[in-house]
Design an enzyme around this catalytic site. Structure first.
Site, PDB file in Angstrom:
ATOM      1  N   ALA A 187       0.811  -1.313   0.039  1.00  0.00           N
ATOM      2  CA  ALA A 187      -0.083  -0.172  -0.069  1.00  0.00           C
ATOM      3  C   ALA A 187       0.770   1.287   0.051  1.00  0.00           C
ATOM      4  O   ALA A 187       2.093   1.175   0.273  1.00  0.00           O
ATOM      5  CB  ALA A 187      -0.988   0.015   1.189  1.00  0.00           C
ATOM      6  N   HIS A 188       0.121   2.235  -0.129  1.00  0.00           N
ATOM      7  CA  HIS A 188       0.837   3.688  -0.075  1.00  0.00           C
ATOM      8  C   HIS A 188       1.938   4.082   1.060  1.00  0.00           C
ATOM      9  O   HIS A 188       1.386   3.714   2.072  1.00  0.00           O
ATOM     10  CB  HIS A 188       0.036   4.796  -0.155  1.00  0.00           C
ATOM     11  N   ASN A 189       2.960   4.499   0.726  1.00  0.00           N
ATOM     12  CA  ASN A 189       3.742   4.999   1.712  1.00  0.00           C
ATOM     13  C   ASN A 189       4.677   4.061   2.527  1.00  0.00           C
ATOM     14  O   ASN A 189       5.234   4.191   3.483  1.00  0.00           O
ATOM     15  CB  ASN A 189       3.091   5.956   2.776  1.00  0.00           C
TER      16      ASN A 189
END
Lengths: 347, 347, 347
Positions: B241-243
């Site tokens: 997922a993001h980051n």
């Protein structure tokens, strides 16, 4: 599909009660019937829907006797369920038969070969030495790597990717986005903590009548072949690792993963989100229930397994009931402790 | 590969015992050897197979002394396993080196640039400002979005998709269907119960020597970068997922998911179907076993974790044994209750 | 984005303190700010970063009073967080608006139609009877099957695949590699142990404002429609089986799977790696926690569920605590057994 009720009755060997000139262009469940659609009523449980369905026509069995007036047109056949199944198959045959020929632009290497009745969609790619059988359909944006062989009547949907040397049997279906023959996940640890890829030189072999779901991935063998035997059906988003073997007529539901070198027997049923570790054998006719984790060989054929780690189903269910009532067990233990303390006040 | 036994012996610095003119076109395990293939025998456990293998040639170590007559041709080398590994690597180098040049039709924006030795397959797409290093291979139907940079010697397989601004290091492999840089899953709840997308403006950065499996997805950061450090190996169908940040030389098996903003340390080993919640840190050299769910920080380096929620492995295993024997525990409790009732008939 | 600080201040109705001529080309978090980027400071917790950020400009609220000298340029707005959100949205609008027109080569059937403002990327495919609304963006290598309809302002990213007859609402986003409308996993067992595919003749309908993640798969209905209602947001690698219905504004995280014919209510939140069996109904506003397995109807709205099989959250947590301490429970039982034996030495 855009046929008259009479044409459908003739196809199915049925008799029309009502308006035989009505046009039919879709199918529906009887409880969701729309004008222009045909439905069926095989189970008496659904009889209530017959009397106010909006479907233009309904297939019913000869044994059925209406108990009320109805608005729809009936087609009376020996067995409504069988007739409906036949109708669906004819419909699908017509729908998929329509794709033929070679769309431009598409890419065929000089050495690629194919049989009659081929469909090569736009932006599809055939590598060196590819051999496709008769009536094969390669939909747009599919990739067929070097030396891949595909048997007669197989369908490779849009965007499916077959790495070099994959072998696909007759009458297979590979759905959109599936990847066949990607590198096995094999890396040798190095002294400095890094990993070095172990060359993956094998391939994937699919037997006849295999179905592969959308975005499912099947890795090639390190050496030799990852083997999916005849009649295996894989759902979407499944992972099959290198050197796995899946036996004939085994069915596996979505998001299940099978680790490297494991062998699944014939006629097994594996539910969704199951994990199977590497290097185990699962006996024929085994059922594995959803979200289970198989971490050992399953040696006895015909069993059902549940849980992570998976246990025989009855044992797993008994443990689940106990685990769900741990608070009661704890309460009973507290009672005993209290009682013993009362009996032995010196404690 | 289509070499003589003599050519292979020369490449590996070995000596031929048998027919040095035989042609070799594939590799095999010794127990599955076919005519035309070369195999190896390094482990004495497999010696039995040497005497009736169908492989045309077998690599053996100098220390090996046959105890029976054999049919195959031997290539004697200092270390059979190392020699075989070298052979595989040479084979793969030849197999992949063959792709070069620009196939038509393919799409290159006016501002895209690339180094020498490039392969741009048919139907591949290079957006504005793309920069590709030397010897990069972009296979057919791959998508390289605006301003993507790809380092030297990296391979992007058919149908892989890189969103705008992704950065790929040197010597990376991205397998078919992988998606790099899709929007992070971020939505702000609105007063009426609906959700509004939070713009996802960051990117994904892959270090050198990273391998990404088929159909794996890595989301871009909301701001900043989702970072996959040097030497990380991701299997198929993984969600990042993001980051998220994944540390150097960490290896993750298929179908694992890592939620937003979590950080996985260096040299970790994460098995298949693991879930890691958002915003946690996992220490270096952590091992997480299959199907585990990590819901908290893992602060001590070098541990092994199991279960959902994950516990230290030994604790989790002890609990598993007890949980599997809950029925026995229940039985013991019943015995005590019965006995106490006998002792205190008034109860 | 390549604007001056003054242009951004004007857009957001703010006042510049510092160099209004500086050029801005990206956004950043204040603690990671780089030259050329703009950041924001809304939470006093982050004030410390303001004084040494490298960001060229920082949005701050009117209420903010600096306590130390700073190097960066400030843009003072009524509410820094809201202004930053607005900036991000404007930025994304500009970034995605830029794609328009028809790239060559791409494939449009003679009967395909589209509205103004269209983008058809290279190697995209529009089948027979396709109808696309205004401002639709079909990125490269996307496949839009026969008779698919896509509403206004929807975006279909590279390599997404829509099977024939799919319906997509207005303002939807379908990410790379997603597959919409693949065959439901339905096979009828035959007497000889093999399976025969049940024709899958339905479709998939996505309402307005639906978002579908990368490589997610949604199967068509056997008959009728698989329905994803307005405002639903699906993350990556999710499996939605045939005839499922997902209610308005429900949000589902990555790698979750929903089996055939299940109905998920409105405004539900389903975490990652959840499995939901077939033919169950989940009430509105239900929360299902990560890795849970839902095997029964959830009839009461607004609850939170955990575990496999899923239980109400509080019950599941209590059981988890007990299960994690089974060794203590076992110890207490041993103590009792020992004590009773001492009390009754004849046992």
């Amino acid at each position: 599909m855009d046929f008259s009720v009479q044409q459908i009755a003739t196809l199915l060997g049925g008799k029309v009660l009502g308006n035989s000139a009505l046009k039919i262009n879709s199918v529906s469940k009887i409880q969701e019937g729309l004008a222009g659609s045909i439905s069926f009523m095989a189970n008496p449980k659904y009889e209530q829907y017959l009397y106010d369905t909006q479907a233009s026509a309904v297939l019913v069995s000869e044994s059925f006797v209406p108990s009320k007036p109805y608005q729809t047109t009936l087609i009376v056949v020996p067995d409504a369920y069988l007739a409906f199944t036949k109708l669906l198959e004819e419909y699908q045959k017509i729908a998929t038969k329509s794709k033929q020929g070679i769309e431009a632009p598409s890419f065929q290497s000089d050495s690629a070969k194919w049989g009659e009745g081929i469909y090569l969609g736009a932006f599809s790619y055939l590598g060196e030495g590819v051999v496709l059988g008769r009536n094969v359909k390669i939909y747009p944006q599919a990739y067929i790597g070097d030396n891949v062989r595909v048997g007669d009547d197989s369908v490779i949907f849009f965007g499916a990717k077959l790495y070099a040397n994959s072998v696909v049997g007759n009458n297979c279906v590979i759905h959109a986005g599936a990847v066949i023959g990607s590198d096995g996940f094999g890396f040798a640890p190095q002294a400095d903590g890094s990993y070095r890829a172990i060359p993956q030189l094998g391939n994937v072999i699919l037997g006849d009548d295999v179905s592969i779901g959308a975005n499912t991935t099947i890795d090639c063998a390190t050496m030799g072949s990852t083997i999916i035997e005849q009649g295996v059906k894989l759902d979407n988003l499944i992972q099959v690792a290198h050197n796995v073997k899946i036996g004939k007529n085994t069915v596996i539901a979505a998001q299940t993963g099978i680790s490297g070198s494991s062998e699944i027997g014939q006629n097994c049923i594996v539910a969704g989100q199951v994990g199977i570790v590497g290097h185990v054998k699962v006996a024929h006719k085994t059922t594995i229930l959803a979200q289970s984790g198989v971490s050992n060989h399953i040696e006895e054929a015909g069993g059902a397994w549940l849980g992570s780690p998976a246990l025989p189903r009855s044992e797993a269910l008994r443990n689940l009931v106990l685990a769900r009532n741990l608070n009661k067990l704890n309460k009973r233990l507290l009672d005993l402790e209290k009682q013993l303390k009362q009996d032995n006040p010196t404690l």
